[in-house]
Enzyme design. Sequence first.
Site, PDB file in Angstrom:
ATOM      1  N   LYS A  14      38.018  32.822  46.868  1.00 33.49           N
ATOM      2  CA  LYS A  14      38.186  33.583  45.630  1.00 33.49           C
ATOM      3  C   LYS A  14      39.432  33.125  44.881  1.00 33.49           C
ATOM      4  O   LYS A  14      39.405  32.918  43.660  1.00 33.49           O
ATOM      5  CB  LYS A  14      38.269  35.086  45.931  1.00 33.49           C
ATOM      6  CG  LYS A  14      38.308  35.957  44.687  1.00 33.49           C
ATOM      7  CD  LYS A  14      38.451  37.431  45.027  1.00 33.49           C
ATOM      8  CE  LYS A  14      37.192  37.988  45.617  1.00 33.49           C
ATOM      9  NZ  LYS A  14      37.270  39.458  45.801  1.00 33.49           N
ATOM     10  N   THR A  68      37.847  50.472  49.332  1.00 37.24           N
ATOM     11  CA  THR A  68      37.784  51.677  50.173  1.00 37.24           C
ATOM     12  C   THR A  68      36.332  52.141  50.236  1.00 37.24           C
ATOM     13  O   THR A  68      35.982  53.201  49.711  1.00 37.24           O
ATOM     14  CB  THR A  68      38.678  52.810  49.620  1.00 37.24           C
ATOM     15  OG1 THR A  68      38.329  53.061  48.242  1.00 37.24           O
ATOM     16  CG2 THR A  68      40.142  52.433  49.701  1.00 37.24           C
ATOM     17  N   ASP A  82      45.285  37.646  47.426  1.00 34.92           N
ATOM     18  CA  ASP A  82      44.043  37.957  48.139  1.00 34.92           C
ATOM     19  C   ASP A  82      43.940  37.038  49.345  1.00 34.92           C
ATOM     20  O   ASP A  82      44.325  35.861  49.280  1.00 34.92           O
ATOM     21  CB  ASP A  82      42.836  37.774  47.223  1.00 34.92           C
ATOM     22  CG  ASP A  82      41.627  38.557  47.689  1.00 34.92           C
ATOM     23  OD1 ASP A  82      41.108  38.260  48.795  1.00 34.92           O
ATOM     24  OD2 ASP A  82      41.193  39.472  46.958  1.00 34.92           O
ATOM     25  N   CYS A  89      31.795  53.536  42.238  1.00 30.02           N
ATOM     26  CA  CYS A  89      32.678  54.713  42.318  1.00 30.02           C
ATOM     27  C   CYS A  89      31.959  56.008  42.642  1.00 30.02           C
ATOM     28  O   CYS A  89      32.242  56.648  43.656  1.00 30.02           O
ATOM     29  CB  CYS A  89      33.452  54.874  41.006  1.00 30.02           C
ATOM     30  SG  CYS A  89      34.602  53.540  40.659  1.00 30.02           S
ATOM     31  N   ASN A 140      23.062  61.460  29.527  1.00 30.67           N
ATOM     32  CA  ASN A 140      21.876  60.635  29.313  1.00 30.67           C
ATOM     33  C   ASN A 140      21.014  60.679  30.569  1.00 30.67           C
ATOM     34  O   ASN A 140      21.425  60.200  31.633  1.00 30.67           O
ATOM     35  CB  ASN A 140      22.266  59.189  29.000  1.00 30.67           C
ATOM     36  CG  ASN A 140      23.030  59.078  27.695  1.00 30.67           C
ATOM     37  OD1 ASN A 140      22.650  59.688  26.694  1.00 30.67           O
ATOM     38  ND2 ASN A 140      24.105  58.314  27.693  1.00 30.67           N
TER      39      ASN A 140
END
Length: 438
Positions: free
Chosen positions: A35, A86, A30, A267, A258
């Site tokens: 991080k 993305t 990365d 997502c 639900n």
Amino acid sequence: MKVAMIGTGYVGLVSGACFADFGHRVVCVDKDESKISRLLDGEIPIFEPGLDALVADNVKAGRLSFTTDLAEGMKDADAVFIAVGTPSRRGDGHADLSYVYAATEEIAALIDKYTVVVTKSTVPVGTGAEVEAIIQKVRDGFTPGEHFSVASNPEFLREGAAIDDFKRPDRVVCGVEDDRAKEVLTELYRPLFLNETPILFTQRVTSELIKYAANAFLATKITFINEMADLCEKVGADVQAVARGIGLDKRIGSKFLNAGPGYGGSCFPKDTLALVRTAQQHGAPVRIVESVVEANDTRKKSMAGRVKAAVGGDLEGKTVAVLGLAFKPNTDDMRDSPSLDIIPALIGEGASVQAHDPESMNEARKHFGDTITYCDGPYETLEGADVLVIVTEWDEFRALDLARVKEALSAPVIVDLRNIYRPDDMAEKGWQYHSIGR
């Protein structure tokens, strides 16, 4: 095998740790130095149950490591996974592939033996072909299938259950264009073959579309039951009984039925929108998915209206206690969470908001700043509030001491956007209880 995982976000870190647990040597790469520094210190930058122990065990075993040096990560790698973000592109909703293509250019310059470059990020149809073209442009003379291959291997990880999803998946999808790539991916996933997990090998474009189609279908199920909930409220039916009645049909299934305040997360919102844009671009519009996107956006924006109605139609000067800020339990992820629509709308109506979430309080501060009051626990959140709103169905909210809750609130009013309590029980205990579709 040796694996390089480019990106240590949710997908990259979980996938890298799980591949290492399969026995492969994995280097996670990365550019974010802070991080990587945290990971090297044993600190996990995201919340996912069991991930901290999985990472620690495989680091200790020497199978998992972290670096900012791509050349170090790719040295002797058999497969290089691209697992960068993305996000939706501002303005048009297409997936922003700039990180994928930038990573591809850097990877191409470092290939020194046959390598399979795998897109793990969620990418639109045709991205694999573009990745292949970029590598050929950077390395003039490279031939796909001889010097390198490009494959698609979409992730199907549920936040909060990602490790189990990786190790015991319903299926693994691999899009390949040559036998060498298939052999490498077969070896990478060999432990799952032994467990008889379905491994579906397809063309690359088919693999790319499977990911979007799956998420769009699940988002459609959620939106469908939410609209049925609205109808149930009008006619006096019970949406939970409706969901059970149709979910027992094996052709439909009970999952993702639900009713609630709308879907969110990393997502479904961006992937449905990206599928809509891709379909429009290719002259094959997906009208159902377009309607799902519109209906879900409208639903999230409408939830504050339910709170307003529950307190008599006026929120001016009222204090609202909000339990749950993440888009779902067992994660600190607030991306496109319903709370991001609900809380600003409540404030816009003149309400004060005090909130608590077991894991996403730090994330919440990035979104809400000092516009809300952050509380250390559920009962502190309730003190002096005029109404309780349950936004996320964390387990610890499912069995609140209702006598204590009533004592803390200025009025016995609950707006339960996740249907975690029973209307009859709440009525018997003297609550003004408002839920979804019941």
